[in-house]
Scaffold this active site. Structure first.
Site, PDB file in Angstrom:
ATOM      1  N   SER A  66      -5.381   4.720  -5.237  1.00  0.00           N
ATOM      2  CA  SER A  66      -6.352   5.538  -5.929  1.00  0.00           C
ATOM      3  C   SER A  66      -7.846   5.863  -5.281  1.00  0.00           C
ATOM      4  O   SER A  66      -8.252   6.846  -5.147  1.00  0.00           O
ATOM      5  CB  SER A  66      -6.402   5.227  -7.547  1.00  0.00           C
TER       6      SER A  66
ATOM      7  N   HIS B 147       2.010   1.708  -7.740  1.00  0.00           N
ATOM      8  CA  HIS B 147       0.522   1.297  -7.865  1.00  0.00           C
ATOM      9  C   HIS B 147       0.307   1.499  -9.412  1.00  0.00           C
ATOM     10  O   HIS B 147       0.644   0.575 -10.202  1.00  0.00           O
ATOM     11  CB  HIS B 147      -0.468   2.443  -7.080  1.00  0.00           C
TER      12      HIS B 147
ATOM     13  N   HIS C  68       1.900  -7.934  -4.188  1.00  0.00           N
ATOM     14  CA  HIS C  68       0.650  -7.256  -4.106  1.00  0.00           C
ATOM     15  C   HIS C  68       0.502  -7.079  -2.318  1.00  0.00           C
ATOM     16  O   HIS C  68       0.984  -7.753  -1.635  1.00  0.00           O
ATOM     17  CB  HIS C  68      -0.712  -7.908  -4.376  1.00  0.00           C
TER      18      HIS C  68
ATOM     19  N   ARG D 261      -7.237 -10.587 -12.344  1.00  0.00           N
ATOM     20  CA  ARG D 261      -7.255  -9.725 -13.503  1.00  0.00           C
ATOM     21  C   ARG D 261      -6.016 -10.020 -14.246  1.00  0.00           C
ATOM     22  O   ARG D 261      -6.039 -10.098 -15.578  1.00  0.00           O
ATOM     23  CB  ARG D 261      -6.841  -8.290 -12.972  1.00  0.00           C
TER      24      ARG D 261
ATOM     25  N   ASP E  51      -0.651  -5.636 -13.305  1.00  0.00           N
ATOM     26  CA  ASP E  51       0.020  -4.754 -14.185  1.00  0.00           C
ATOM     27  C   ASP E  51       1.231  -5.702 -15.002  1.00  0.00           C
ATOM     28  O   ASP E  51       1.736  -5.204 -15.766  1.00  0.00           O
ATOM     29  CB  ASP E  51       0.877  -3.578 -13.498  1.00  0.00           C
TER      30      ASP E  51
HETATM   31  N1  HAX Z   1      10.032  -6.890  -6.276  1.00  0.00           N
HETATM   32  C1  HAX Z   1      11.105  -6.625  -5.427  1.00  0.00           C
HETATM   33  N2  HAX Z   1      10.575  -6.434  -4.108  1.00  0.00           N
HETATM   34  C2  HAX Z   1       9.508  -6.605  -3.753  1.00  0.00           C
HETATM   35  C3  HAX Z   1       8.524  -6.786  -4.705  1.00  0.00           C
HETATM   36  C4  HAX Z   1       8.628  -6.955  -6.066  1.00  0.00           C
HETATM   37  N3  HAX Z   1       8.019  -7.160  -6.808  1.00  0.00           N
HETATM   38  N4  HAX Z   1       7.263  -7.038  -4.208  1.00  0.00           N
HETATM   39  C5  HAX Z   1       7.428  -6.896  -2.682  1.00  0.00           C
HETATM   40  N5  HAX Z   1       8.649  -6.619  -2.577  1.00  0.00           N
HETATM   41  C6  HAX Z   1       9.523  -6.221  -1.259  1.00  0.00           C
HETATM   42  C7  HAX Z   1       9.057  -4.702  -0.788  1.00  0.00           C
HETATM   43  O1  HAX Z   1       9.528  -3.645  -1.237  1.00  0.00           O
HETATM   44  C8  HAX Z   1       9.218  -5.052   0.766  1.00  0.00           C
HETATM   45  O2  HAX Z   1      10.629  -4.632   0.839  1.00  0.00           O
HETATM   46  P1  HAX Z   1      11.250  -3.833   2.212  1.00  0.00           P
HETATM   47  O3  HAX Z   1      11.078  -4.653   3.117  1.00  0.00           O
HETATM   48  O4  HAX Z   1      12.718  -3.702   2.025  1.00  0.00           O
HETATM   49  O5  HAX Z   1      10.480  -2.577   2.240  1.00  0.00           O
HETATM   50  C9  HAX Z   1       9.117  -6.527   1.106  1.00  0.00           C
HETATM   51  O6  HAX Z   1       9.182  -7.092  -0.151  1.00  0.00           O
HETATM   52  C10 HAX Z   1       7.759  -6.671   1.524  1.00  0.00           C
HETATM   53  O7  HAX Z   1       6.642  -6.059   0.715  1.00  0.00           O
HETATM   54  P2  HAX Z   1       5.112  -6.729   0.637  1.00  0.00           P
HETATM   55  O8  HAX Z   1       4.630  -6.621   2.239  1.00  0.00           O
HETATM   56  O9  HAX Z   1       5.292  -7.982   0.022  1.00  0.00           O
HETATM   57  O10 HAX Z   1       4.632  -5.744  -0.174  1.00  0.00           O
HETATM   58  P3  HAX Z   1       4.190  -4.267   0.151  1.00  0.00           P
HETATM   59  O11 HAX Z   1       2.741  -4.500   0.445  1.00  0.00           O
HETATM   60  O12 HAX Z   1       4.810  -3.523   0.860  1.00  0.00           O
HETATM   61  O13 HAX Z   1       3.941  -3.587  -1.366  1.00  0.00           O
HETATM   62  C11 HAX Z   1       3.933  -3.648  -3.609  1.00  0.00           C
HETATM   63  C12 HAX Z   1       3.164  -4.052  -2.462  1.00  0.00           C
HETATM   64  C13 HAX Z   1       2.676  -3.888  -4.701  1.00  0.00           C
HETATM   65  C14 HAX Z   1       3.789  -2.160  -3.617  1.00  0.00           C
HETATM   66  C15 HAX Z   1       4.907  -4.499  -4.142  1.00  0.00           C
HETATM   67  O14 HAX Z   1       4.729  -5.854  -4.093  1.00  0.00           O
HETATM   68  C16 HAX Z   1       5.716  -3.959  -5.219  1.00  0.00           C
HETATM   69  O15 HAX Z   1       6.569  -2.812  -5.173  1.00  0.00           O
HETATM   70  N6  HAX Z   1       5.541  -4.410  -6.511  1.00  0.00           N
HETATM   71  C17 HAX Z   1       6.161  -4.118  -7.699  1.00  0.00           C
HETATM   72  C18 HAX Z   1       5.514  -2.944  -8.261  1.00  0.00           C
HETATM   73  C19 HAX Z   1       4.047  -3.182  -8.824  1.00  0.00           C
HETATM   74  O16 HAX Z   1       4.014  -4.093  -9.415  1.00  0.00           O
HETATM   75  N7  HAX Z   1       3.059  -2.482  -8.320  1.00  0.00           N
HETATM   76  C20 HAX Z   1       1.647  -2.735  -8.837  1.00  0.00           C
HETATM   77  C21 HAX Z   1       0.859  -3.443  -7.744  1.00  0.00           C
HETATM   78  C22 HAX Z   1      -0.734  -3.694  -8.182  1.00  0.00           C
HETATM   79  C23 HAX Z   1      -1.290  -2.481  -8.218  1.00  0.00           C
HETATM   80  O17 HAX Z   1      -1.616  -1.628  -7.123  1.00  0.00           O
HETATM   81  N8  HAX Z   1      -1.397  -1.882  -9.495  1.00  0.00           N
HETATM   82  O18 HAX Z   1      -2.244  -0.588  -9.573  1.00  0.00           O
END
Ligand code: HAX
Length: 425
Positions: A233, A263, A309, A318, A364
């Site tokens: 964002s 996000h 994250h 948070r 979140d």
């Molecule tokens: N559940 C399942 N798989 C997960 C995961 C979760 N909570 N968190 C990470 N992974 C997976 C990723 O999808 C990625 O898989 P691939 O290699 O198959 O693509 C792998 O683990 C490595 O990811 P990472 O390097 O640890 O994390 P990223 O930087 O790629 O992604 C995310 C960060 C926040 C997007 C990710 O942890 C996620 O999807 N979490 C769940 C959604 C979520 O809670 N989002 C909110 C985050 C906070 C925020 O920004 N709020 O606004």
């Protein structure tokens, strides 16, 4: 007593001088390298953007102007805005002055309400919020002054004006969207005796006899304001603003990114996940049942919302602040108990799964559970509440960027063919 604009007018010339000298003396020095994995991997860890409002340490989380978040969770969002912009907390009189200024700017034009009312009944609240913000672009003083030939040195002042207008209006707009989308459509006027966040709760009209919802909003809107500038964002707002799109366009750009499930929309997904589990097991499941469900989720290729994250490698402070609030005011709420069980079970499952680099809960994971406990029972609305808060950080970053003359963002993209040649593949 100080006026925010006067404080900035004193600070910015010094900052401009300092940065000019810093860049001139060190222009060629390398601060980061980019690997092939980073180029294909969302630029994780590439240091190529400046943000002085806050920084996110992987080990401790958000630090605002040198202050760890945990030390300022009792402040209100208006104080956070002041701190992000100036590096200092306002005294009581200056805070009052800012609050009065915001109150005076809070009216949302009638055509915006007409537009929101004309939308299909099932419109997502993020669409209403984003369109409401961009629909007010006609009010932009930045745009008007730019068309009149405003000199560059005055960009920040016009950006501050628009930001104050926008921050004053966005809680009114968003509370109104709640009334139109989920209630009888009748708007509730501001209460002049209440501050920015208490008014947001008041204008939504959700019964709050304990006052816990107003307290939660004050905490929540403070916690979510800023998280440096690389997150989706803030980054979208940064890029959009760098083209000198005014704050209405730029904040709307950021809100559209916040609406993604990886996000800001994760808080909606997270509450839905809790609800589904609770319904499936007719209450809080056992740890074994939850563990199996988490594995089923992962094995079907879905993420577990509220965990992981891109930058943090610790429990999000948070989340900790929300957890402390929940322990104090609603420890026996069923979904809060389920969230606590998730905290015990999910990190272990994610660890064993072996993919996520951070297996801890993020911001979140709990916010929706708390909103639900105090009567905001529509998960799609949670991200719009996040948007009200994130607008604070986006505006603070944008004002500073206009003050220091941050140019249009234009990183170089390369083709896969170029990468192959570069690495000799
Ligand atoms: N559940 C399942 N798989 C997960 C995961 C979760 N909570 N968190 C990470 N992974 C997976 C990723 O999808 C990625 O898989 P691939 O290699 O198959 O693509 C792998 O683990 C490595 O990811 P990472 O390097 O640890 O994390 P990223 O930087 O790629 O992604 C995310 C960060 C926040 C997007 C990710 O942890 C996620 O999807 N979490 C769940 C959604 C979520 O809670 N989002 C909110 C985050 C906070 C925020 O920004 N709020 O606004």
């Amino acid at each position: 007593m100080a006026k925010l604009k006067d404080v900035l007018a004193k600070k910015f010339p010094k900052l401009q001088e300092e940065l000019k000298g810093l860049v001139k003396a060190n222009a060629g020095k390398v601060i980061s390298e980019v690997t092939v994995a980073q180029a294909y991997g969302g630029m994780r860890g590439v240091k190529a953007q400046i943000c002085d409002t806050s920084t996110v340490s992987p080990d401790t989380g958000l630090i605002v102007r040198g202050i760890p978040l945990a030390e300022i969770t009792d402040r209100c969002p208006e104080e956070m805005f002041w701190l992000l912009l100036t590096g200092e907390l306002p005294d009581a009189e200056s805070l009052k002055d800012l609050q009065a200024d915001l109150a005076a700017r809070s009216e949302v034009p009638a055509y915006v309400w007409d537009m929101l009312r004309a939308m299909p009944k099932d419109t997502h609240p993020m669409v209403m919020q984003s369109m409401g913000v961009v629909a007010m672009q006609g009010l932009s003083k930045f745009r008007k002054r730019y068309d009149e030939g405003m000199p560059k040195q005055e960009y920040w002042e016009a950006c501050l004006e628009d930001s104050l207008d926008l921050l004053a209006k966005i809680p009114v707009l968003t509370a109104g969207a709640w009334r139109i989308r989920y209630e009888d459509g009748k708007l509730i006027p501001r209460d002049p005796s209440k501050d920015w966040s208490a008014n947001f709760a008041h204008m939504m009209g959700v019964p709050d006899p304990s006052g816990h919802l107003a307290d939660l909003f004050r905490l929540y809107l403070n916690l979510h304001a800023d998280h440096e500038s690389g997150n989706v964002s803030a980054n979208l707002c940064h890029v959009c603003g760098s083209a000198l799109s005014d704050p209405y366009y730029s904040v709307a750009a950021g809100l559209n990114g916040l609406a993604g499930p990886l996000h800001g929309l994760a808080n909606q997904e997270c509450l839905k996940f809790h609800e589904t589990i609770y319904q499936r097991f007719n209450g809080v499941p056992t740890a074994e049942q939850l563990s199996k469900l988490a594995w089923d989720t992962l094995n079907s290729g879905r993420v577990i919302p509220g965990f992981g994250h891109a930058v943090l490698r610790c429990t999000d402070p948070r989340y900790t602040a929300c957890h402390e609030f929940g322990i104090k005011v609603c420890p026996d709420e069923p979904l809060f108990k389920l969230a606590d069980l998730m905290l015990q079970v999910i990190p272990g499952v994610l660890k064993e799964h072996g993919k996520a680099k951070n297996t801890n809960p993020n911001v979140d994971a709990l916010s929706g559970v708390l909103m639900y406990a105090f009567g905001v029972k529509e998960p799609p609305f949670y991200t719009a509440i996040f948007g009200v808060s994130r607008a604070i950080g986006m505006c603070a970053q944008m004002i500073i960027n206009r003050a220091i003359g941050t140019p249009i963002t234009r990183p170089k993209s390369v083709t896969t063919e170029w990468i192959k040649q570069q690495v000799g593949a």
